[in-house]
Design a protein around this motif. Structure first.
Motif, PDB file in Angstrom:
ATOM      1  N   SER A  77       0.828  -1.211   0.000  1.00  0.00           N
ATOM      2  CA  SER A  77       0.000   0.000   0.000  1.00  0.00           C
ATOM      3  C   SER A  77       0.857   1.254   0.000  1.00  0.00           C
ATOM      4  N   LYS A  78       2.133   1.118   0.351  1.00  0.00           N
ATOM      5  CA  LYS A  78       2.983   2.310   0.428  1.00  0.00           C
ATOM      6  C   LYS A  78       4.428   1.941   0.104  1.00  0.00           C
ATOM      7  N   GLY A  79       5.252   2.954   0.060  1.00  0.00           N
ATOM      8  CA  GLY A  79       6.672   2.704  -0.198  1.00  0.00           C
ATOM      9  C   GLY A  79       6.941   2.532  -1.685  1.00  0.00           C
ATOM     10  N   ASP A 141      13.094  -9.661   1.231  1.00  0.00           N
ATOM     11  CA  ASP A 141      13.594  -9.282   2.560  1.00  0.00           C
ATOM     12  C   ASP A 141      12.472  -9.354   3.597  1.00  0.00           C
ATOM     13  N   ILE A 142      11.311  -8.873   3.216  1.00  0.00           N
ATOM     14  CA  ILE A 142      10.171  -8.843   4.146  1.00  0.00           C
ATOM     15  C   ILE A 142       9.613 -10.253   4.357  1.00  0.00           C
ATOM     16  N   VAL A 143       9.580 -11.032   3.266  1.00  0.00           N
ATOM     17  CA  VAL A 143       9.126 -12.428   3.382  1.00  0.00           C
ATOM     18  C   VAL A 143      10.019 -13.174   4.378  1.00  0.00           C
ATOM     19  N   PHE A 162      12.189  -6.221  -9.865  1.00  0.00           N
ATOM     20  CA  PHE A 162      12.224  -4.852  -9.336  1.00  0.00           C
ATOM     21  C   PHE A 162      12.440  -4.937  -7.828  1.00  0.00           C
ATOM     22  N   GLY A 163      12.743  -3.772  -7.239  1.00  0.00           N
ATOM     23  CA  GLY A 163      13.013  -3.749  -5.799  1.00  0.00           C
ATOM     24  C   GLY A 163      14.301  -4.492  -5.448  1.00  0.00           C
ATOM     25  N   HIS A 164      15.283  -4.445  -6.348  1.00  0.00           N
ATOM     26  CA  HIS A 164      16.549  -5.114  -6.064  1.00  0.00           C
ATOM     27  C   HIS A 164      17.298  -4.395  -4.948  1.00  0.00           C
ATOM     28  N   ASP A 243      21.199  -2.997   7.281  1.00  0.00           N
ATOM     29  CA  ASP A 243      20.091  -2.323   6.592  1.00  0.00           C
ATOM     30  C   ASP A 243      20.128  -2.640   5.103  1.00  0.00           C
ATOM     31  N   LEU A 244      19.081  -2.201   4.417  1.00  0.00           N
ATOM     32  CA  LEU A 244      19.002  -2.440   2.978  1.00  0.00           C
ATOM     33  C   LEU A 244      19.934  -1.489   2.241  1.00  0.00           C
ATOM     34  N   VAL A 245      20.580  -2.026   1.225  1.00  0.00           N
ATOM     35  CA  VAL A 245      21.479  -1.231   0.389  1.00  0.00           C
ATOM     36  C   VAL A 245      21.096  -1.499  -1.055  1.00  0.00           C
TER      37      VAL A 245
HETATM   38  N1  LIG Z   1      17.022   1.500  -1.647  1.00  0.00           N
HETATM   39  C1  LIG Z   1      16.276   0.543  -2.128  1.00  0.00           C
HETATM   40  N2  LIG Z   1      16.350   0.208  -3.415  1.00  0.00           N
HETATM   41  C2  LIG Z   1      15.580  -0.762  -3.919  1.00  0.00           C
HETATM   42  N3  LIG Z   1      14.677  -1.452  -3.205  1.00  0.00           N
HETATM   43  C3  LIG Z   1      14.548  -1.143  -1.925  1.00  0.00           C
HETATM   44  C4  LIG Z   1      15.332  -0.138  -1.326  1.00  0.00           C
HETATM   45  N4  LIG Z   1      14.975  -0.020  -0.055  1.00  0.00           N
HETATM   46  C5  LIG Z   1      13.994  -0.933   0.116  1.00  0.00           C
HETATM   47  N5  LIG Z   1      13.752  -1.615  -1.002  1.00  0.00           N
HETATM   48  C6  LIG Z   1      12.759  -2.678  -1.202  1.00  0.00           C
HETATM   49  O1  LIG Z   1      11.489  -2.065  -1.201  1.00  0.00           O
HETATM   50  C7  LIG Z   1      10.722  -2.530  -0.113  1.00  0.00           C
HETATM   51  C8  LIG Z   1       9.926  -1.384   0.438  1.00  0.00           C
HETATM   52  O2  LIG Z   1      10.821  -0.414   0.894  1.00  0.00           O
HETATM   53  P1  LIG Z   1      10.388   1.093   1.078  1.00  0.00           P
HETATM   54  O3  LIG Z   1      11.496   1.791   1.759  1.00  0.00           O
HETATM   55  O4  LIG Z   1       9.911   1.666  -0.200  1.00  0.00           O
HETATM   56  O5  LIG Z   1       9.143   0.940   1.916  1.00  0.00           O
HETATM   57  P2  LIG Z   1       9.002   1.148   3.380  1.00  0.00           P
HETATM   58  O6  LIG Z   1      10.334   0.987   4.047  1.00  0.00           O
HETATM   59  O7  LIG Z   1       7.846   0.297   3.726  1.00  0.00           O
HETATM   60  O8  LIG Z   1       8.539   2.645   3.357  1.00  0.00           O
HETATM   61  P3  LIG Z   1       9.169   3.780   4.203  1.00  0.00           P
HETATM   62  O9  LIG Z   1      10.646   3.682   3.968  1.00  0.00           O
HETATM   63  O10 LIG Z   1       8.550   4.994   3.627  1.00  0.00           O
HETATM   64  O11 LIG Z   1       8.774   3.446   5.587  1.00  0.00           O
HETATM   65  C9  LIG Z   1      11.731  -3.122   0.854  1.00  0.00           C
HETATM   66  O12 LIG Z   1      11.152  -4.101   1.661  1.00  0.00           O
HETATM   67  C10 LIG Z   1      12.754  -3.694  -0.079  1.00  0.00           C
HETATM   68  O13 LIG Z   1      12.325  -4.945  -0.592  1.00  0.00           O
END
Ligand SMILES: Nc1ncnc2c1ncn2[C@@H]1O[C@H](COP(=O)(O)OP(=O)(O)OP(=O)(O)O)[C@@H](O)[C@H]1O
Ligand SMILES: O=P(O)(O)OC[C@H]1O[C@H](OP(=O)(O)OP(=O)(O)O)[C@H](O)[C@@H]1O
Ligand SMILES: [Mg+2]
Length: 404
Positions: A77-79, A141-143, A162-164, A243-245
């Motif tokens: 729903s977001k992000g 990552d979330i799974v 996507f979302g790599h 953290d995520l990179v």
């Molecule tokens: N810098 C990044 N580049 C690519 N994919 C990313 C990155 N950071 C996170 N992700 C992926 O996108 C998913 C959602 O991350 P995102 O930061 O958009 O959402 P969020 O953390 O839920 O939102 P917010 O950061 O606004 O709280 C992550 O679980 C991960 O799989």
């Protein structure tokens, strides 16, 4: 939001926690050092489950798991994942019809028995485990973090392209970490003791703890944080971060560096399903098959192009021999070669042959050079929208995993 201190003075204590049990079903090839803990299915939820509570059309009494006839998919729903998910589905001719951005439900007209629910990524995973959702699109990552290796989740497509990103441990570039370049260097630093453990800040408590434990760190404490983690070491609140990179820019801009052996997990968007729903709920397997086919067809086509050219020749076989002598022109199953008919002196004759060959987008120019070198002319290049294979390997793998 203020961080919560999750003290873990001695990491060995976690070895005995229930989340450290042996491997189970959740598998995805991208996982690095992922443990597989088993989380049992919750009993079917009674009336007011969280999902039912936000329904746009609340039922008088929400149905039990077994009574629900519609199939549900959870989308972020977001992000940053949210828009990319919708755009991927649109590319697969599965446009989500979302009438009001504040509504949590939507539909996909092409799949009538499917309901879309917009949820936070971690809630998608939780609701897949409880059976309140049947399918979901969410980062690996979330799974991994929230599913904790649960056997109740099945990764149907592990690479939606996507979302790599990667979950990685990073340390300050300077000070006592200046010469620390590997995980081993970090573990062997004399600074970390029972009284003064290595302080790790992360939003991935489960994966972070497991990683440190499996890599022999004896004195570690964890701090849970969920934003701007890169600022914690400079503020003196943590020594290192997990953290995520993605591009690495945020780390660089905050004077942090990754170290060898520090990648906890590679991640990208995945399609995940609730195992029980795949087995028991009418329509889930069929919808999963259709989505998988459409996703595979689109994603396979994205990397390929169709090259068409004319070539002079005495026969299709002779032209085929010339084409097949070139490494970049072999196509998916070999080139298609068809005669080009012309009328000459009142007679139908064949002088040219048309060649159709699918080649990887990245070798486009090489393919054109090779075509020209064997006499190809009038080269046309077409983008491909879908490539439907006979049957997708991921579908076969899923059936095998389900024992079907
Ligand atoms: N810098 C990044 N580049 C690519 N994919 C990313 C990155 N950071 C996170 N992700 C992926 O996108 C998913 C959602 O991350 P995102 O930061 O958009 O959402 P969020 O953390 O839920 O939102 P917010 O950061 O606004 O709280 C992550 O679980 C991960 O799989
Ligand atoms: O390697 P990079 O390309 O620089 O990306 C990494 C950053 O992206 C994510 O943060 P996000 O932008 O989601 O902000 P958040 O910390 O508020 O979630 C992640 O938590 C990192 O901070
Ligand atoms: Mg974020």
């Amino acid at each position: 939001m203020s961080p919560m201190l999750a003290t873990l003075p001695d990491v060995t204590a976690v070895l005995h926690s229930p989340s450290a049990s042996p491997p189970s079903g959740l598998r995805a090839p991208a996982a690095v050092g992922m443990g597989m803990a088993r989380t049992r299915f919750l009993a079917p939820r009674a009336a007011a489950s969280a999902a039912s509570a936000v329904s746009a059309k609340p039922a008088a009494v929400a149905p039990l798991y077994a009574d629900r006839t519609v199939v549900r998919i959870g989308l972020p729903s977001k992000g940053r994942m949210s828009e990319q998910t919708l755009s991927l589905l649109k590319s697969c001719q599965l446009s989500v019809r979302h009438l009001n951005p504040r509504q949590y439900t939507a539909d996909i007209p092409q799949v009538p028995n499917l309901e879309v629910w917009f949820q936070r990524p971690k809630d998608i995973v939780r609701k897949l485990q409880s059976g309140d959702l049947d399918l979901g699109i969410v980062g690996f990552d979330i799974v991994s973090e929230y599913g904790q290796g649960s056997d109740d989740l099945v990764v149907v497509h592990d690479a939606l392209e996507f979302g790599h990103c990667r979950l990685s441990l990073a340390v300050p570039k300077e000070g006592i970490f200046e010469n620390i370049n590997t995980l081993e260097d970090l573990a062997n630093m004399p600074e970390w003791t029972q009284e003064r453990p290595l302080r790790v800040v992360t939003g991935f408590g489960y994966l972070g703890e497991k990683f440190m434990r499996e890599n022999g760190f004896n004195h570690v404490s964890f701090l849970a944080g969920d934003g701007a983690l890169e600022s914690y070491p400079a503020m003196g609140m943590a020594d290192v971060i997990v953290d995520l990179v993605s591009s690495g820019t945020t780390l660089r801009e905050n004077n942090l560096k990754e170290i060898d052996g520090g990648v906890v997990l590679e991640s990208q968007a995945t399609l995940v399903a609730c195992r029980r729903s795949l087995h028991k709920r009418n329509g889930v397997l069929e919808i999963t098959h259709e989505m998988l086919e459409r996703l595979e067809a689109h994603l396979t086509a994205t990397g390929e192009i169709m090259v068409t050219a004319n070539m002079r020749g005495n026969s299709a076989e002779e032209v085929a021999e010339r084409v097949l002598s070139q490494t970049s022109l072999c196509g998916l199953q070999g080139p298609t070669i068809s005669p080009v008919y012309r009328s000459r002196d009142g007679k139908v004759a064949v002088e040219y042959y048309a060649i159709n060959v699918v080649v990887p987008q990245k070798s486009l120019y090489k393919s054109i050079q090779q075509l020209r070198s064997i006499g190809g002319s009038g080269v046309l290049v077409t983008k491909l929208t879908y490539i439907f294979d006979e049957e997708t390997p991921r579908w076969r793998k899923l059936l095998l995993e389900l024992g079907l």
